[in-house]
Scaffold this active site. Structure first.
Site, PDB file in Angstrom:
ATOM      1  N   ASP A  89      20.244  -6.703  11.097  1.00  9.13           N
ATOM      2  CA  ASP A  89      20.437  -5.698   9.555  1.00  9.13           C
ATOM      3  C   ASP A  89      19.099  -6.766   8.851  1.00  9.13           C
ATOM      4  OD1 ASP A  89      20.487  -4.567   6.939  1.00  9.13           O
ATOM      5  OD2 ASP A  89      22.863  -4.815   6.701  1.00  9.13           O
ATOM      6  N   ASP A 132      14.684   5.532  15.179  1.00 10.27           N
ATOM      7  CA  ASP A 132      14.182   6.146  14.383  1.00 10.27           C
ATOM      8  C   ASP A 132      12.419   6.371  13.612  1.00 10.27           C
ATOM      9  OD1 ASP A 132      12.819   5.464  11.432  1.00 10.27           O
ATOM     10  OD2 ASP A 132      13.302   3.175  10.999  1.00 10.27           O
ATOM     11  N   LEU A 175       0.791  -0.983  -0.351  1.00  6.40           N
ATOM     12  CA  LEU A 175       0.024   0.404   0.005  1.00  6.40           C
ATOM     13  C   LEU A 175       0.526   1.536   0.053  1.00  6.40           C
ATOM     14  CD1 LEU A 175      -2.563   1.015   0.303  1.00  6.40           C
ATOM     15  CD2 LEU A 175      -2.366   0.743   2.717  1.00  6.40           C
ATOM     16  N   GLN A 185       0.937  -5.387   1.439  1.00  6.95           N
ATOM     17  CA  GLN A 185      -0.079  -5.737   0.416  1.00  6.95           C
ATOM     18  C   GLN A 185       0.266  -6.478  -0.813  1.00  6.95           C
ATOM     19  OE1 GLN A 185      -2.686  -2.927  -0.717  1.00  6.95           O
ATOM     20  NE2 GLN A 185      -4.052  -4.149  -1.683  1.00  6.95           N
TER      21      GLN A 185
END
Length: 289
Positions: free
Chosen positions: A272, A213, A17, A84
């Protein structure tokens, strides 16, 4: 990390999406594509509608699979779908198993998303909130398409939302059950109609340096809307809802967006997620795919 993981068949990275291949110099799958190319894999990123239901996006994917097969001379492709994108990949494999060697779901809502359920309930059908939400999301998707150069693809944000709810994916699964587990939280069949099925996903990592983040912060905020998998989700998809075929692992320390990119706050020695794609290419290579 495996340095050479050349697969027999090309790999297609299928976005979810609001996804895209490239906007300007920014590529959604940049880290993944670079790592796979360094490992000597042939990699393609198909253009799909940023917002639409699983079948429409799946039909678009089938068309682009044909293009890749013609352009490369390969007989089949390996599909790796994020979010999705996993459902579009499943649709393509169900309709054209002769052209698909494998389907890999990465953080895919294979049993629906509790977040989509919450958003669907929050929108009153036929009234102003639903109309406003659909218009805003569709305008945003059209804007992404304009920037990425894919202006001819249709967009339908409400269709996308409905297709990602537990009910919507349940209907999809009734028609396309390939690779689904027979029990909640279990593994599904590893091979159906000659197509191998795999999946991996994550759950929100413990609060620490990774929370530098901002995307992880957003995922953490969205996770509060999960009930069934309240402690086991990545902010968009529940852990067990992601299961498909051979479940490689479903509790990596990853939020939903970190499963396709390196976190902005990554520190030395931190897990990672890009390594997973190269390891998987080696896995596909080992079974001659």
């Amino acid at each position: 990390m495996q340095r050479s993981a050349t697969t027999r068949y090309p790999i297609l990275l299928v976005h979810g999406l609001f996804g895209f291949e490239r906007i300007g110099h920014f590529e959604l799958f940049h880290d993944v594509k670079d790592a796979l190319k360094t490992a000597d894999c042939r990699v393609f990123v198909p253009h799909l509608s940023a917002t639409h239901d699983n079948e429409v996006r799946g039909k678009q994917l089938l068309t682009q699979i044909d293009s890749v097969l013609r352009g490369t001379g390969a007989r089949k492709v390996n599909l790796i779908g994020h979010s999705q994108g996993a459902l579009a990949a499943r649709y393509a494999a169900a309709l054209a198993p002769h052209a698909v060697a494998s389907v890999t779901s990465v953080s895919g809502p294979n049993h629906g998303s509790e977040l989509a359920d919450f958003l669907r309930k929050a929108l009153v059908p036929g009234r102003l909130p639903e109309v406003v939400a659909q218009n805003v999301a569709t305008v945003f998707a059209d804007f992404l398409s304009l920037l990425s150069g894919s202006t001819t693809l249709p967009q339908n944000a409400l269709a996308a939302l409905n297709a990602l709810t537990t009910e919507g994916v349940g209907d999809f699964n009734d028609r396309f059950p390939q690779g689904l587990p027979g029990t909640w939280g279990g593994h599904g069949p590893e091979q159906v109609n000659g197509v191998r099925y795999y999946s991996w996903s994550g759950v929100l990592p413990a609060i620490g340096l990774a929370t530098l983040d901002p995307m992880q912060g957003a995922c953490r905020a969205l996770s509060q809307y999960f009930m069934t998998e309240g402690e086991q989700n990545d902010g968009f998809v529940g852990r067990f809802s992601s299961h498909l075929g051979q479940v490689i692992r479903s509790d990596y320390p990853l939020d939903h967006l970190s499963s396709l990119r390196r976190s902005a706050g990554k520190v030395t020695g931190q897990f990672d997620p890009i390594d997973l794609y190269v390891e998987h290419a080696a896995r596909l290579r080992a079974v001659n795919l």
